[in-house]
Write an enzyme that holds these catalytic residues in place. Sequence first.
Site, PDB file in Angstrom:
ATOM      1  N   PRO A  94       0.792  -1.246   0.000  1.00  0.00           N
ATOM      2  CA  PRO A  94       0.000   0.000   0.000  1.00  0.00           C
ATOM      3  C   PRO A  94       0.819   1.290   0.000  1.00  0.00           C
ATOM      4  O   PRO A  94       0.255   2.362  -0.214  1.00  0.00           O
ATOM      5  CB  PRO A  94      -0.814  -0.082   1.303  1.00  0.00           C
ATOM      6  CG  PRO A  94      -0.600  -1.421   1.866  1.00  0.00           C
ATOM      7  CD  PRO A  94       0.605  -2.012   1.237  1.00  0.00           C
ATOM      8  N   GLU A  95       2.112   1.212   0.248  1.00  0.00           N
ATOM      9  CA  GLU A  95       2.904   2.451   0.319  1.00  0.00           C
ATOM     10  C   GLU A  95       2.980   3.119  -1.056  1.00  0.00           C
ATOM     11  O   GLU A  95       3.130   2.456  -2.071  1.00  0.00           O
ATOM     12  CB  GLU A  95       4.334   2.169   0.815  1.00  0.00           C
ATOM     13  CG  GLU A  95       4.418   1.509   2.171  1.00  0.00           C
ATOM     14  CD  GLU A  95       3.857   2.359   3.313  1.00  0.00           C
ATOM     15  OE1 GLU A  95       3.558   3.547   3.103  1.00  0.00           O
ATOM     16  OE2 GLU A  95       3.718   1.814   4.423  1.00  0.00           O
ATOM     17  N   PHE A 122       4.175   6.116  -4.072  1.00  0.00           N
ATOM     18  CA  PHE A 122       5.362   6.442  -4.864  1.00  0.00           C
ATOM     19  C   PHE A 122       6.396   7.251  -4.083  1.00  0.00           C
ATOM     20  O   PHE A 122       7.585   6.943  -4.085  1.00  0.00           O
ATOM     21  CB  PHE A 122       4.894   7.243  -6.084  1.00  0.00           C
ATOM     22  CG  PHE A 122       5.963   7.612  -7.061  1.00  0.00           C
ATOM     23  CD1 PHE A 122       6.936   6.703  -7.445  1.00  0.00           C
ATOM     24  CD2 PHE A 122       5.981   8.879  -7.642  1.00  0.00           C
ATOM     25  CE1 PHE A 122       7.907   7.042  -8.383  1.00  0.00           C
ATOM     26  CE2 PHE A 122       6.943   9.227  -8.580  1.00  0.00           C
ATOM     27  CZ  PHE A 122       7.906   8.308  -8.945  1.00  0.00           C
ATOM     28  N   ASN A 123       5.928   8.280  -3.392  1.00  0.00           N
ATOM     29  CA  ASN A 123       6.886   9.217  -2.811  1.00  0.00           C
ATOM     30  C   ASN A 123       7.480   8.767  -1.488  1.00  0.00           C
ATOM     31  O   ASN A 123       8.570   9.193  -1.121  1.00  0.00           O
ATOM     32  CB  ASN A 123       6.264  10.612  -2.733  1.00  0.00           C
ATOM     33  CG  ASN A 123       6.153  11.196  -4.120  1.00  0.00           C
ATOM     34  OD1 ASN A 123       7.164  11.475  -4.751  1.00  0.00           O
ATOM     35  ND2 ASN A 123       4.933  11.298  -4.643  1.00  0.00           N
ATOM     36  N   HIS A 169       0.244  22.087  -4.420  1.00  0.00           N
ATOM     37  CA  HIS A 169      -0.046  20.649  -4.475  1.00  0.00           C
ATOM     38  C   HIS A 169      -1.302  20.428  -3.654  1.00  0.00           C
ATOM     39  O   HIS A 169      -1.284  20.523  -2.423  1.00  0.00           O
ATOM     40  CB  HIS A 169       1.105  19.789  -3.937  1.00  0.00           C
ATOM     41  CG  HIS A 169       0.703  18.347  -3.853  1.00  0.00           C
ATOM     42  ND1 HIS A 169       0.912  17.577  -2.742  1.00  0.00           N
ATOM     43  CD2 HIS A 169       0.061  17.556  -4.754  1.00  0.00           C
ATOM     44  CE1 HIS A 169       0.415  16.367  -2.968  1.00  0.00           C
ATOM     45  NE2 HIS A 169      -0.106  16.328  -4.164  1.00  0.00           N
ATOM     46  N   ARG A 183      -3.664  17.862  -2.570  1.00  0.00           N
ATOM     47  CA  ARG A 183      -3.905  16.416  -2.422  1.00  0.00           C
ATOM     48  C   ARG A 183      -5.342  16.213  -1.997  1.00  0.00           C
ATOM     49  O   ARG A 183      -5.807  16.839  -1.025  1.00  0.00           O
ATOM     50  CB  ARG A 183      -2.931  15.876  -1.362  1.00  0.00           C
ATOM     51  CG  ARG A 183      -2.969  14.389  -1.133  1.00  0.00           C
ATOM     52  CD  ARG A 183      -2.281  13.613  -2.237  1.00  0.00           C
ATOM     53  NE  ARG A 183      -1.959  12.270  -1.758  1.00  0.00           N
ATOM     54  CZ  ARG A 183      -2.847  11.268  -1.695  1.00  0.00           C
ATOM     55  NH1 ARG A 183      -4.099  11.452  -2.078  1.00  0.00           N
ATOM     56  NH2 ARG A 183      -2.461  10.093  -1.230  1.00  0.00           N
TER      57      ARG A 183
HETATM   58  C1  LIG Z   1      -1.416   8.953   4.158  1.00  0.00           C
HETATM   59  C2  LIG Z   1      -0.669   8.295   3.035  1.00  0.00           C
HETATM   60  O1  LIG Z   1      -0.500   9.219   1.981  1.00  0.00           O
HETATM   61  C3  LIG Z   1       0.209   8.787   0.876  1.00  0.00           C
HETATM   62  O2  LIG Z   1       0.123   9.766  -0.146  1.00  0.00           O
HETATM   63  P1  LIG Z   1       1.112  10.980  -0.318  1.00  0.00           P
HETATM   64  O3  LIG Z   1       2.029  10.977   0.837  1.00  0.00           O
HETATM   65  O4  LIG Z   1       0.329  12.206  -0.602  1.00  0.00           O
HETATM   66  O5  LIG Z   1       1.982  10.761  -1.647  1.00  0.00           O
HETATM   67  P2  LIG Z   1       2.020   9.588  -2.683  1.00  0.00           P
HETATM   68  O6  LIG Z   1       2.000   8.321  -2.005  1.00  0.00           O
HETATM   69  O7  LIG Z   1       3.087   9.762  -3.658  1.00  0.00           O
HETATM   70  O8  LIG Z   1       0.662   9.862  -3.448  1.00  0.00           O
HETATM   71  C4  LIG Z   1      -0.015   8.836  -4.009  1.00  0.00           C
HETATM   72  C5  LIG Z   1      -0.210   9.007  -5.504  1.00  0.00           C
HETATM   73  O9  LIG Z   1      -1.268   9.915  -5.750  1.00  0.00           O
HETATM   74  C6  LIG Z   1      -1.068  10.550  -6.979  1.00  0.00           C
HETATM   75  N1  LIG Z   1      -0.992  11.997  -6.748  1.00  0.00           N
HETATM   76  C7  LIG Z   1      -1.108  12.649  -5.577  1.00  0.00           C
HETATM   77  N2  LIG Z   1      -1.024  13.987  -5.777  1.00  0.00           N
HETATM   78  C8  LIG Z   1      -0.845  14.163  -7.096  1.00  0.00           C
HETATM   79  C9  LIG Z   1      -0.669  15.303  -7.941  1.00  0.00           C
HETATM   80  O10 LIG Z   1      -0.672  16.439  -7.508  1.00  0.00           O
HETATM   81  N3  LIG Z   1      -0.485  15.075  -9.265  1.00  0.00           N
HETATM   82  C10 LIG Z   1      -0.458  13.826  -9.793  1.00  0.00           C
HETATM   83  N4  LIG Z   1      -0.239  13.702 -11.105  1.00  0.00           N
HETATM   84  N5  LIG Z   1      -0.634  12.737  -9.036  1.00  0.00           N
HETATM   85  C11 LIG Z   1      -0.819  12.906  -7.715  1.00  0.00           C
HETATM   86  C12 LIG Z   1       0.260  10.040  -7.546  1.00  0.00           C
HETATM   87  O11 LIG Z   1      -0.007   8.989  -8.439  1.00  0.00           O
HETATM   88  C13 LIG Z   1       0.960   9.524  -6.315  1.00  0.00           C
HETATM   89  O12 LIG Z   1       1.872   8.525  -6.656  1.00  0.00           O
HETATM   90  C14 LIG Z   1      -0.383   7.508   0.340  1.00  0.00           C
HETATM   91  O13 LIG Z   1       0.473   6.938  -0.603  1.00  0.00           O
HETATM   92  C15 LIG Z   1      -0.585   6.470   1.408  1.00  0.00           C
HETATM   93  O14 LIG Z   1      -1.284   5.385   0.866  1.00  0.00           O
HETATM   94  C16 LIG Z   1      -1.351   7.042   2.557  1.00  0.00           C
HETATM   95  O15 LIG Z   1      -2.688   7.314   2.140  1.00  0.00           O
END
Ligand SMILES: C[C@@H]1O[C@H](OP(=O)(O)OP(=O)(O)OC[C@H]2O[C@@H](n3cnc4c(=O)[nH]c(N)nc43)[C@H](O)[C@@H]2O)[C@@H](O)[C@H](O)[C@@H]1O
Length: 384
Positions: A33-34, A36-37, A243, A245
């Site tokens: 579940p983790e 990309f970032n 950004h 979210r």
């Molecule tokens: C609390 C945690 O937060 C974590 O999210 P968080 O840190 O924002 O950061 P990420 O894990 O990278 O965000 C999850 C995915 O959401 C999409 N995404 C989010 N914001 C954007 C944006 O501004 N533009 C685009 N193109 N895509 C976006 C993108 O595919 C990214 O890989 C989650 O991965 C965990 O599962 C958990 O929910």
Amino acid sequence: VDTEYCDINTKTCDSGIEINNEKKQIFYYVNPPEGFNLRRDVYMRFAIMLHEAQKQGKDNWELVLPPWHNLFHWKSDRRVPKPWGKFFDINSLKSFAPVVEMHEIFTKTKKKTLELDILYILENYEDAFENGVFEEKWKVIGDCSHSGQFWGYNNVTVKEVLCVKFQGKNSKLWELIALHPQYKKIMFAHGEIPLHDSYGSKTYWDCRKSMKFNKKLVKIAKNYISQHLDCKTKRCETYLSVHWRRQDFARSRGNDVPSISGTAKQICDALKKLPKIKKVFIATDASMSELNKLEKELTDHGYEVHFFLPSASIIDEYGDGGVAIIDQIICSKAAHFIGTHESTFTYRIQEEREILGFDSSTTFNRLCPDTGKCERPSKWTIVN
Ligand SMILES: C[C@@H]1O[C@H](OP(=O)(O)OP(=O)(O)OC[C@H]2O[C@@H](n3cnc4c(=O)[nH]c(N)nc43)[C@H](O)[C@@H]2O)[C@@H](O)[C@H](O)[C@@H]1O
């Protein structure tokens, strides 16, 4: 012969020392579940572990980059494993740590299968502060089993699986590796459990700087900025970026994120302090209908709103991960940035801006909830 020292001239071998220059490999796997970032941060912990080991003369190890596969948030072609080269500049990664792509291993060995010697499945201790103190420690629980594929490959198998409770820094994994000195292919599952050896240090930032993006993604972002946001320089004066979210954050973090109108109001407030700026770039995972509502509120106040809409060919080639990076690059170059509280997507943009040399007051800003407390974001500034 790889456990013996052999003299090529006399053609004799002494046991105990290696002559083989084939590198040993560390693989890792992150909890599915983790996102990309966070995974980018986990990479840094392992890359720094290998970088430091190399500095101390342990130069017979390399880190295998785990293909990007089946990420929970990625809806387009999530089942096709993507190599790191799709998103990052591999030569730049290699300039910091000895890393290899999974496909390089198959090409080098000319084998169709890969058998790992051991998989350590890491688990957290139930109580991180046993007896009131946080201690670095590990304990082998015993043999256990693993089911399912690794990174979507059905030709990767493992000979032995051990479950281990683990608490501590990445470099402590060398102690586990030392349990079986003869093993050459070692894998860790739950690679997100070990902690940074030196978060925020110069080495941390050297590693972070080496995570340059794939040049083609950089080019797409730069073209977009030049065409729509009137800027051709490294740091732009012409737009503010956000950004925003949404998705799971909007659903389950009501105390931390604003409503759509609340978001528009905060962006307008920030823009009032930057009278020369009329353009806003929004990076978001919001639905189109939410984005259109935000756009309307901002245009009603006289601002020009932009967001990146990828072509089918960009999605086809780079998927959601590539689009995320393009959004991050565009956000990172703006005169002023506002992020989302506790989003790792936002953190990576903030780091990028530190690397670009922006004043930290333009970077560490967040969207606040409509009502209630709004803690200021921590400033993780660069160390050069
Ligand atoms: C609390 C945690 O937060 C974590 O999210 P968080 O840190 O924002 O950061 P990420 O894990 O990278 O965000 C999850 C995915 O959401 C999409 N995404 C989010 N914001 C954007 C944006 O501004 N533009 C685009 N193109 N895509 C976006 C993108 O595919 C990214 O890989 C989650 O991965 C965990 O599962 C958990 O929910």
